[in-house]
Design an enzyme around this catalytic site. Structure first.
Site, PDB file in Angstrom:
ATOM      1  N   GLU A 190     -51.885 140.826  -1.594  1.00 24.64           N
ATOM      2  CA  GLU A 190     -52.957 141.233  -2.493  1.00 24.64           C
ATOM      3  C   GLU A 190     -53.195 142.745  -2.440  1.00 24.64           C
ATOM      4  OE1 GLU A 190     -55.868 141.442  -5.146  1.00 24.64           O
ATOM      5  OE2 GLU A 190     -55.047 139.457  -4.674  1.00 24.64           O
ATOM      6  N   THR A 219     -53.159 139.896 -10.132  1.00 26.77           N
ATOM      7  CA  THR A 219     -52.312 139.017  -9.326  1.00 26.77           C
ATOM      8  C   THR A 219     -51.429 138.132 -10.200  1.00 26.77           C
ATOM      9  OG1 THR A 219     -53.875 138.991  -7.483  1.00 26.77           O
ATOM     10  CG2 THR A 219     -52.331 137.149  -7.635  1.00 26.77           C
ATOM     11  N   HIS A 279     -59.178 141.957  -0.393  1.00 26.68           N
ATOM     12  CA  HIS A 279     -59.930 141.743  -1.628  1.00 26.68           C
ATOM     13  C   HIS A 279     -61.406 141.831  -1.278  1.00 26.68           C
ATOM     14  CE1 HIS A 279     -61.327 139.961  -5.361  1.00 26.68           C
ATOM     15  NE2 HIS A 279     -60.094 139.784  -5.798  1.00 26.68           N
ATOM     16  N   ASP A 304     -48.656 142.407  -5.128  1.00 25.38           N
ATOM     17  CA  ASP A 304     -48.809 141.856  -6.480  1.00 25.38           C
ATOM     18  C   ASP A 304     -49.135 142.960  -7.479  1.00 25.38           C
ATOM     19  OD1 ASP A 304     -51.362 142.326  -5.462  1.00 25.38           O
ATOM     20  OD2 ASP A 304     -52.200 140.405  -6.113  1.00 25.38           O
ATOM     21  N   HIS A 305     -49.933 143.930  -7.028  1.00 27.25           N
ATOM     22  CA  HIS A 305     -50.310 145.075  -7.859  1.00 27.25           C
ATOM     23  C   HIS A 305     -50.995 146.079  -6.950  1.00 27.25           C
ATOM     24  CE1 HIS A 305     -54.534 143.741  -7.707  1.00 27.25           C
ATOM     25  NE2 HIS A 305     -54.055 142.511  -7.910  1.00 27.25           N
TER      26      HIS A 305
END
Length: 652
Positions: free
Chosen positions: A289, A329, A461, A513-514
Site C-alpha cells: 500500500e 489500489t 494507510h 500499488d501506487h
C-alpha cells in the site's frame, strides 16, 4: 451583514441560505489557496478567475440543493404559511441541510489533506464503503470534537438566519401566484442549464492543476464523478481507426519469441522460450500500500524509514525507473493482474462483467499452481473479492462467508480472531497477514502444490496505526511510521520464510500499488508515479538494478521470461530485460491518460483534448512542446485498443 429587505418575503430564508452557502464556499476556496500558497498561481487574473469560476459552480450547486425547497415554497398554499406544520417542516429541513453542508465542508478539508483535490470518484467510492470510511474517520480524527464543531457552527449559522429575521419573514409573508411561478421557472431553468450544458471539466481552465481544482465546487464535483465513473474511450477521447491502432500496438509488442494470433483486433500471442523451463518456482507476490519511491534511501530519502527494502535493492532484481499506472489500489491491482494500461473511468477491478479474464493467474493455473489472494480487511471493499474470486483466486480476508455469490464459486476463507494481534479500520496489520500467508504456504508445500500467493498490505494507510513497540516511531503519528512498520513487517516475513523448507524454491516479488500522493500543480505529477519493485531470491548471478524506464504492466512478463516459461499472453507489458525493449511508461488518473517516453509526456484528456510536454526530472515540471503526431497516434493506440478489448469482451 445587513438584514435583507422584507421584499424577499416568503423566500427570505431561502435567499439567506443561498448567500450563506456562496460566502462560506468562497472562504473555503480562499482557504485552499492559502493552504497551497507555494503551488497555486497568485497572478491577479488567475486568482480572480479561480474565485469567479468557483462562484459560478457554487451557484449551480446551490440551485440543485435548493430545488426541493423551491418546489415546497411554490406549492404550499398561502393559508398554511406560518402554520405549525410549515414551521416544523422549514425548521427541520433547514437545520438538517445546514448541518450536512457544514459537515461536507469539514469533509472537503480532510479530503484535500489526503488527496489535494476537490471531491472526485474516490469520494464516490468512499460513500459506498461506509464501514471502512467511518472507522477510518473515527481512528484518524477526534470525532466528538468534529461533530461538536459541526453542531456548534450549525447553531451559529441558524442563529444568524434568526437574527436577520429570515424565519420570521418567511413565516409571515404570502407569495403571489405570479411570484411562485416566476421563481420556480427561473430555478428550474437554471437547474436544466447546469444539468445539460455545464460540465465539471469546464472548471479546469488553468495549466496549474491547483487553480483548476480550487475553481471547482466539491459537491458539484462529487456528483459529476458519480455520473462519469465509467467512460467509453471513443466517446470521450481522440481516437483513430481501429486497424491503425491495433497495427501500432502489435508492432510495439512484437518480439522474436512472440507468435500472434491471426485476429488483427487482438494482441493475443504465444510467448516461447528457446530453453523452456519445466520447473515451477513458488511465487509470493506482495502489493504494498502507497509505497512511493521517494520513501527509499535508494532514491534519496534521508529519514531511514525503509532500511530492509534498501538492503533488498542491493541483492535482488531492482527496478529503478518503474512507474505505477494510477493513483489507487484497484488501479495497481488491474496493472499487475491484467498487465493492461489504465483504461478511462473506473478500474476494471470495479467494473461489471470482469470475471474469467485472462490474467497472470491464468498463466499460473495453466501450470497447475494453487493461487490465493490475501487481504487483511474485508475484500468486499473496492470489489476485490468479486474480481479476484472471479478470476481464479481463493480468497483469504476478514469478511464472512464461504462463497462470494451464485456466479462466483470461489472459496472464501475468513481470517479468524485468534490469528489477529492488531487491527484498525482497514484491516489487520501487515505482520498478521504475512503470518496467515506463511501458514497457508506451509499447507501448500505439504500438499506438494506449487503456489502463487498474492498479498495486499494495509498498514501504510491512514490512520497509520500499527502494533506498538515494533519500531522507533509511535503508532498513529503519521505516514513515516506506517512506512517504517511495513518495512519492518517485510523483514519479519523474510526471516520467517527463510526457515521454511519451501523457501529455496520460492521467488518473492514486491511492488507498490501506487504512490502515497499523486497531486501536483501540473496536469500529471510524474514524480508521484515513481514506485520501487523487487524480484527476490532468484540465483544471485541474476541480481541487478534495472535502469530502463518501464511500467507496472511489465513486471510479470519480465519474471516469466526469467522463468523461461512458454505461455499465452494478452498482456500489454513486455520483458524489460529484452535488449530490444523500448522504454516507456503508461500512467494516468481516471480521466487523464499518459504515455511517457524518457522525458517526453503525452497526455490525453476527455473532451477529446491532448497535450504534449517535456518533463524536467530535476524539478518535476512539465513544459509544453509542439505536438508530435506519431507520438500522439501511439498514445491513442495503447489506450484505445485496451478499452476496445475489454468492452468487447476479448480479454476473456
Amino acid at each position: 451583514m445587513k438584514k435583507l429587505s422584507p421584499k424577499f418575503g416568503r423566500y427570505s430564508l431561502l435567499i439567506h441560505f443561498v448567500i450563506w452557502f456562496l460566502i462560506l464556499s468562497q472562504f473555503l476556496r480562499i482557504g485552499f489557496f492559502i493552504w497551497q500558497y507555494d503551488e497555486v498561481s497568485w497572478n491577479v487574473i488567475d486568482f480572480l478567475r479561480t474565485l469567479f469560476t468557483g462562484l459560478f459552480f457554487d451557484l449551480g450547486t446551490i440551485i440543485f440543493i435548493s430545488i426541493c425547497s423551491i418546489l415546497y415554497y411554490s406549492i404550499m398554499p398561502n393559508k398554511w404559511i406560518g402554520s405549525v406544520l410549515d414551521k416544523i417542516f422549514v425548521y427541520f429541513f433547514t437545520s438538517l441541510t445546514v448541518f450536512i453542508l457544514v459537515f461536507t465542508f469539514f469533509a472537503e478539508l480532510t479530503f484535500w489533506d489526503e488527496f489535494k483535490t476537490r471531491f472526485n470518484f474516490i469520494a464516490v467510492d468512499y460513500l459506498i464503503y461506509t464501514h471502512e470510511v467511518v472507522a477510518n474517520i473515527k481512528q484518524s480524527y477526534p470525532l466528538p470534537v468534529l461533530i461538536g464543531g459541526v453542531l456548534l457552527l450549525t447553531l451559529i449559522f441558524l442563529f444568524w438566519f434568526y437574527k436577520n429575521q429570515a424565519f420570521t419573514t418567511t413565516f409571515n409573508s404570502k407569495a403571489s401566484l405570479k411570484t411562485r411561478i416566476s421563481v420556480f421557472i427561473l430555478t428550474t431553468g437554471l437547474a436544466l442549464f447546469f444539468g445539460f450544458f455545464i460540465n465539471n471539466n469546464q472548471a479546469e481552465w488553468s495549466s496549474n492543476r491547483y487553480n483548476s481544482e480550487i475553481s471547482k465546487s466539491g459537491i458539484y464535483s462529487f456528483f459529476a464523478a458519480f455520473r462519469n465513473n465509467q467512460m467509453k474511450y471513443v466517446d470521450f477521447y481522440t481516437s483513430i481507426d481501429n486497424d491503425k491502432a491495433f497495427e501500432i500496438v502489435r508492432k510495439k509488442l512484437a518480439a522474436k519469441n512472440a507468435i500472434y494470433s491471426k485476429n488483427n483486433y487482438s494482441i493475443h500471442r504465444k510467448i516461447t522460450d528457446s530453453i523452456p523451463s519445466l520447473k515451477n518456482k513458488n511465487v509470493v507476490f506482495v502489493l504494498v500500500e502507497s509505497l512511493s519511491g521517494s520513501f527509499l534511501k535508494e532514491f534519496g530519502n534521508k529519514e531511514n524509514i525503509t532500511p530492509f527494502l534498501d538492503s533488498l535493492a542491493q541483492k535482488s532484481i531492482f527496478f529503478e525507473d518503474l512507474y505505477a499506472t494510477g493513483t489507487r489500489t484497484v488501479r495497481g491491482m488491474e496493472a499487475v493482474t491484467l498487465c493492461i494500461p489504465p483504461t478511462p473511468g473506473q478500474s476494471i477491478v470495479k467494473r461489471p462483467d470482469n470475471q474469467n479474464l485472462y490474467t497472470v493467474c491464468s498463466v499460473f493455473k495453466s501450470r497447475k499452481y494453487d493461487c490465493n489472494f490475501f487481504y487483511g480487511g474485508d475484500g468486499y471493499f473496492d470489489n476485490m473479492n468479486a474480481y479476484f474470486g472471479g478470476n481464479g483466486f481463493t480468497i483469504y480476508d476478514r469478511g464472512r462467508g464461504s462463497v462470494l455469490s451464485d456466479q462466483i464459486k470461489t472459496v472464501r476463507n475468513n481470517i479468524s480472531d485468534d490469528e489477529v494481534t492488531f487491527e484498525n479500520a482497514w484491516g489487520i496489520c501487515d505482520e498478521d497477514i504475512f503470518n496467515k500467508m506463511l501458514k497457508v504456504a506451509d499447507a501448500q508445500y505439504l500438499n506438494k502444490k506449487p503456489f502463487f500467493n498474492f498479498v495486499m498490505t494495509t498498514s501504510n494507510h491512514r490512520p497509520y496505526t500499527y502494533p506498538s513497540g515494533k519500531i522507533d516511531i509511535p503508532s498513529g503519528t503519521g505516514r513515516e511510521g506506517a512506512v517504517k512498520y511495513t518495512d519492518f513487517a517485510l523483514k519479519e516475513l523474510f526471516e520467517k520464510a527463510k526457515t521454511k523448507p519451501w523457501f529455496k524454491n520460492t521467488v518473492f516479488v514486491i511492488i507498490a500499488d501506487h504512490c502515497a500522493s499523486s497531486a501536483g500543480k501540473d496536469e500529471i505529477d510524474v514524480a508521484n508515479y515513481h514506485i520501487p519493485a523487487f524480484i527476490v531470491n532468484l540465483p544471485e548471478k541474476q541480481n541487478q538494478k534495472i535502469t530502463k524506464q518501464c511500467s507496472q504492466i511489465d513486471l510479470w512478463p519480465t519474471l516469466f521470461s526469467l522463468f523461461q516459461w512458454n505461455y499465452d499472453s494478452d498482456f500489454f507489458g513486455k520483458d524489460v530485460l529484452d535488449p530490444k525493449f523500448e522504454e516507456r511508461a503508461l500512467l494516468g488518473t481516471y480521466r487523464k491518460l499518459v504515455l511517457m517516453k524518457k522525458e517526453k509526456v503525452m497526455i490525453l484528456s476527455d473532451q477529446k483534448k491532448q497535450a504534449f510536454y517535456t518533463w524536467n526530472k530535476k524539478d518535476n515540471s512539465l513544459k509544453s512542446i509542439p505536438m508530435n503526431q506519431p507520438f500522439l497516434d501511439e498514445t491513442i493506440s495503447w489506450y484505445q485498443t485496451a478499452d476496445y478489448l475489454f468492452t468487447n469482451k476479448l480479454l476473456k
